[in-house]
Design an enzyme around this catalytic site. Structure first.
Site, PDB file in Angstrom:
ATOM      1  N   GLU A  65       0.856  -1.194   0.000  1.00 22.69           N
ATOM      2  CA  GLU A  65       0.000   0.000   0.000  1.00 22.69           C
ATOM      3  C   GLU A  65       0.888   1.238   0.000  1.00 22.69           C
ATOM      4  O   GLU A  65       0.456   2.320   0.371  1.00 22.69           O
ATOM      5  CB  GLU A  65      -0.988  -0.018   1.162  1.00 22.69           C
ATOM      6  CG  GLU A  65      -0.425  -0.336   2.508  1.00 22.69           C
ATOM      7  CD  GLU A  65      -1.510  -0.439   3.555  1.00 22.69           C
ATOM      8  OE1 GLU A  65      -2.267   0.523   3.722  1.00 22.69           O
ATOM      9  OE2 GLU A  65      -1.593  -1.490   4.224  1.00 22.69           O
ATOM     10  N   CYS A 121      -3.660  -3.730   4.377  1.00 22.96           N
ATOM     11  CA  CYS A 121      -2.724  -4.756   4.852  1.00 22.96           C
ATOM     12  C   CYS A 121      -3.114  -6.172   4.449  1.00 22.96           C
ATOM     13  O   CYS A 121      -2.272  -7.069   4.472  1.00 22.96           O
ATOM     14  CB  CYS A 121      -2.618  -4.699   6.375  1.00 22.96           C
ATOM     15  SG  CYS A 121      -2.087  -3.103   6.972  1.00 22.96           S
ATOM     16  N   HIS A 145      -2.976 -10.063  12.135  1.00 24.32           N
ATOM     17  CA  HIS A 145      -2.398  -8.817  11.626  1.00 24.32           C
ATOM     18  C   HIS A 145      -2.059  -7.965  12.855  1.00 24.32           C
ATOM     19  O   HIS A 145      -2.900  -7.771  13.730  1.00 24.32           O
ATOM     20  CB  HIS A 145      -3.398  -8.079  10.728  1.00 24.32           C
ATOM     21  CG  HIS A 145      -2.976  -6.677  10.439  1.00 24.32           C
ATOM     22  ND1 HIS A 145      -1.769  -6.385   9.869  1.00 24.32           N
ATOM     23  CD2 HIS A 145      -3.573  -5.483  10.693  1.00 24.32           C
ATOM     24  CE1 HIS A 145      -1.641  -5.072   9.754  1.00 24.32           C
ATOM     25  NE2 HIS A 145      -2.724  -4.499  10.253  1.00 24.32           N
TER      26      HIS A 145
HETATM   27  P1  HMG Z   1      -3.040   7.172  20.840  1.00 23.88           P
HETATM   28  O1  HMG Z   1      -4.385   7.807  20.945  1.00 23.88           O
HETATM   29  O2  HMG Z   1      -1.866   8.073  20.756  1.00 23.88           O
HETATM   30  O3  HMG Z   1      -2.768   6.169  22.022  1.00 23.88           O
HETATM   31  O4  HMG Z   1      -2.996   6.270  19.577  1.00 23.88           O
HETATM   32  P2  HMG Z   1      -3.653   5.872  23.318  1.00 23.88           P
HETATM   33  O5  HMG Z   1      -3.690   7.076  24.168  1.00 23.88           O
HETATM   34  O6  HMG Z   1      -4.961   5.239  22.904  1.00 23.88           O
HETATM   35  O7  HMG Z   1      -2.724   4.783  23.999  1.00 23.88           O
HETATM   36  C1  HMG Z   1      -2.504   3.547  23.403  1.00 23.88           C
HETATM   37  C2  HMG Z   1      -2.573   2.481  24.498  1.00 23.88           C
HETATM   38  O8  HMG Z   1      -1.527   2.734  25.420  1.00 23.88           O
HETATM   39  C3  HMG Z   1      -3.870   2.514  25.313  1.00 23.88           C
HETATM   40  O9  HMG Z   1      -4.154   1.173  25.650  1.00 23.88           O
HETATM   41  C4  HMG Z   1      -3.487   3.296  26.549  1.00 23.88           C
HETATM   42  O10 HMG Z   1      -4.283   3.001  27.689  1.00 23.88           O
HETATM   43  C5  HMG Z   1      -2.066   2.806  26.744  1.00 23.88           C
HETATM   44  P3  HMG Z   1      -5.674   0.620  25.608  1.00 23.88           P
HETATM   45  O11 HMG Z   1      -6.448   1.446  26.568  1.00 23.88           O
HETATM   46  O12 HMG Z   1      -6.138   0.831  24.173  1.00 23.88           O
HETATM   47  O13 HMG Z   1      -5.537  -0.816  25.960  1.00 23.88           O
HETATM   48  N1  HMG Z   1      -1.241   3.777  27.492  1.00 23.88           N
HETATM   49  C6  HMG Z   1      -0.395   3.401  28.468  1.00 23.88           C
HETATM   50  N2  HMG Z   1      -0.100   2.200  29.010  1.00 23.88           N
HETATM   51  C7  HMG Z   1       0.842   2.151  30.014  1.00 23.88           C
HETATM   52  N3  HMG Z   1       1.454   3.269  30.488  1.00 23.88           N
HETATM   53  C8  HMG Z   1       1.192   4.487  29.961  1.00 23.88           C
HETATM   54  C9  HMG Z   1       0.223   4.586  28.907  1.00 23.88           C
HETATM   55  N4  HMG Z   1      -0.269   5.626  28.182  1.00 23.88           N
HETATM   56  C10 HMG Z   1      -1.162   5.098  27.325  1.00 23.88           C
HETATM   57  N5  HMG Z   1       1.800   5.565  30.452  1.00 23.88           N
HETATM   58  C11 HMG Z   1      -3.835   4.659  18.006  1.00 23.88           C
HETATM   59  C12 HMG Z   1      -3.395   4.898  19.446  1.00 23.88           C
HETATM   60  C13 HMG Z   1      -3.992   3.170  17.773  1.00 23.88           C
HETATM   61  C14 HMG Z   1      -5.163   5.354  17.774  1.00 23.88           C
HETATM   62  C15 HMG Z   1      -2.773   5.246  17.051  1.00 23.88           C
HETATM   63  O14 HMG Z   1      -1.552   4.595  17.247  1.00 23.88           O
HETATM   64  C16 HMG Z   1      -3.157   5.117  15.588  1.00 23.88           C
HETATM   65  O15 HMG Z   1      -3.920   5.907  15.047  1.00 23.88           O
HETATM   66  N6  HMG Z   1      -2.578   4.116  14.885  1.00 23.88           N
HETATM   67  C17 HMG Z   1      -2.808   3.895  13.446  1.00 23.88           C
HETATM   68  C18 HMG Z   1      -4.080   3.136  13.195  1.00 23.88           C
HETATM   69  C19 HMG Z   1      -3.984   1.713  13.684  1.00 23.88           C
HETATM   70  O16 HMG Z   1      -2.917   1.148  13.812  1.00 23.88           O
HETATM   71  N7  HMG Z   1      -5.147   1.059  13.872  1.00 23.88           N
HETATM   72  C20 HMG Z   1      -5.198  -0.318  14.261  1.00 23.88           C
HETATM   73  C21 HMG Z   1      -6.377  -1.062  13.643  1.00 23.88           C
HETATM   74  S1  HMG Z   1      -6.513  -0.753  11.903  1.00 23.88           S
HETATM   75  C22 HMG Z   1      -5.271  -1.751  11.196  1.00 23.88           C
HETATM   76  O17 HMG Z   1      -4.710  -2.580  11.838  1.00 23.88           O
HETATM   77  C23 HMG Z   1      -4.940  -1.510   9.764  1.00 23.88           C
HETATM   78  C24 HMG Z   1      -3.623  -0.824   9.486  1.00 23.88           C
HETATM   79  O18 HMG Z   1      -2.553  -1.713   9.687  1.00 23.88           O
HETATM   80  C25 HMG Z   1      -3.627  -0.268   8.074  1.00 23.88           C
HETATM   81  C26 HMG Z   1      -3.986  -1.193   6.938  1.00 23.88           C
HETATM   82  O19 HMG Z   1      -4.772  -2.120   6.999  1.00 23.88           O
HETATM   83  O20 HMG Z   1      -3.483  -0.858   5.876  1.00 23.88           O
HETATM   84  C27 HMG Z   1      -3.370   0.357  10.411  1.00 23.88           C
END
Ligand code: HMG
Length: 452
Positions: A83, A120, A244
């Protein structure tokens, strides 16, 4: 019936490495544990100045062909899943074939080449295409080369920036495979979604939180669809479940949902009843919201149980090791999860022959696919031949300033001159653009950056 599957695989990681908790998090003003504990990521791979999806794909493919003693005449099909393509017409597979033709006798003139796109999941779709081509008897005894290659970069400042990565996986698909046989049975969960997309732009538009919900919903549908053809799944049926892995924290969520689904109406649900009660049933609730709340409560308790933690540690955790060290490789991600699991089994001295994997692929936009794989007798030789640890250890660490430069180098909108951080050796490199704006590549035996 002929068995068809993955005969061998190789990887090529981007040659630079960024330390997320120690280098990236402090500059972002974030707690390092958000990376290590929350997202489950330690380091990410990045491509050096002379690397891109073509060089990484061609280098992985060359390792594979050299190790298996193949020549172009043995390959009837080259499919590239990506991609991160830079051309809307000419497929990356033609560039990779061109690279390989520089170093092997013969050519790929009679091989079918293509490029697969569905975020992906395209890597797994390319496996399917190769599988179907062989099963249909159209391969004339030849194997297929499937290459999943991506530079998973996000816009600077996007929350996804934390999950970046770059690398390629090359897989040889053949009859009587040496690594895993793919199941005929598959399940799909597919819907028109706008969670993550790149409408004629290099970096994705992402609705991060929603993308996680969409991942889970499509994965559940795919599992149900798989069960409709393969029969009920049970946690004990599968030695590992590679998903994935955009980041390991995502898989933590998917695994919990999967375990709940697989244990419903089973001995495991019975065993857990005295500790956390039975799973909520939809018919016992007046509204969907009440039911969902009860399910959330059940899952919060389920994840603390000994049974779940033991299963997670054995079946899921080993699939995450490589991802936690390289970040998201998009199309290659689920394939490095499989590799990670089999590598862990090899390191532990586990006998995997005949054991089953359940593989959960996903692509935004969105589609999930589930199929099973049966590990073949020769798996250990195949896995021990892949130099994952050496490649990851050989990466050159970059500072935050270097990271900013390298992000700019690979930003198609920017033109900047930056010295390479590493010296290429015995590999394909990007050398610049040709007269029709095509990208050009060369195989270099030894680097001659400074003195030639
Ligand atoms: P964010 O908002 O910066 O992170 O981005 P957050 O605040 O949600 O924190 C992430 C996790 O860390 C959370 O865990 C927090 O609690 C924890 P959860 O509650 O979800 O279990 N956390 C901590 N833990 C311990 N100590 C701390 C601490 N602080 C926070 N101090 C987001 C997260 C995934 C939204 C961002 O990384 C993003 O936008 N990523 C890109 C999209 C993505 O990967 N999506 C996944 C599903 S889609 C997919 O897999 C397809 C893809 O590969 C593309 C394709 O298919 O082509 C992306």
């Amino acid at each position: 019936m002929t068995s068809v599957g993955i005969d061998a695989m190789e990887i090529w990681t981007g040659k630079l490495v960024l330390d997320l908790p120690n280098t990236f998090a402090p500059v972002k003003g974030e707690d390092p544990e958000k990376y290590t504990k929350g997202l489950g990521l330690h380091t990410s791979s990045f491509p050096d100045v002379y690397e891109d999806i073509v060089t990484m794909g061609a280098n992985a493919a060359k390792k594979l062909m050299d190790r298996k003693g193949l020549t172009p005449a043995d390959i009837g099909r080259i499919d590239v899943a990506t991609e991160s393509a830079f051309d809307n017409s000419k497929p990356v597979s033609t560039y990779i074939a061109g690279c390989l033709e520089q170093v092997y006798d013969g050519d790929f003139r009679h091989a079918n080449k293509g490029e697969r796109k569905f975020a992906c999941i395209a890597g797994t779709q390319s496996l399917d295409d190769a599988y179907n081509w062989i099963k249909a008897g159209r391969n004339r005894g030849r194997a297929a080369l499937v290459i999943a290659t991506d530079t998973a970069l996000y816009e600077r400042g996007d929350p996804g920036e934390a999950t970046q990565g770059a690398g390629a996986v090359a897989m040889l698909i053949d009859e009587d495979p040496d690594l895993v046989e793919l199941s005929t049975e598959q399940g799909y969960g597919s819907m028109d979604e706008t969670d993550f997309l790149k409408p004629n732009q290099q970096f994705p538009s992402v609705d991060g939180k929603r993308s996680m919900q969409v991942y889970l919903a499509r994965m559940r549908e795919a599992l149900e669809d798989y069960e409709s053809v393969a029969g009920r799944t049970h946690p004990d049926l599968f030695e590992y479940i590679p998903f994935h892995t955009p980041f390991p924290g995502m898989v933590r969520k998917a695994a919990l949902l999967g375990f709940r689904h697989m244990t419903r109406d089973t001995d495991i649900e019975d065993d857990l009843e005295s500790e956390i009660g039975r799973q909520p049933r939809e018919e016992d609730f007046e509204t969907w919201d009440d039911y969902e709340e009860a399910i959330r409560g059940y899952m919060d308790e389920l994840k603390t149980t000994e049974q779940y933690r033991d299963w997670y540690g054995r079946v899921i955790e080993p699939t995450l090791d490589i991802s936690s060290r390289v970040g998201n490789w998009y199309t290659g991600s689920v394939h490095i999860a499989r590799l990670s699991a089999l590598k862990a089994a090899a390191d532990e001295g586990k006998d995997m022959t005949g054991k089953q994997l359940l593989v959960g692929s996903y692509g935004s936009g969105a589609q999930a696919e589930i199929h099973a794989e049966r590990v073949q007798e020769t798996w250990l030789d195949e896995i021990e031949a892949v130099d994952v640890d050496d490649q990851l250890a050989a990466r050159t660490e970059i500072s935050f300033d270097d990271y900013e430069l390298i992000h700019d180098v690979h930003n198609h909108e920017k033109e900047i001159e930056v010295e390479e951080f590493t010296q290429p050796e015995a590999e394909f490199v990007f050398t610049g653009w040709g007269r029709m704006n095509e990208r050009r590549y060369e195989y270099v035996e030894r680097s001659c950056v400074a003195d030639c």
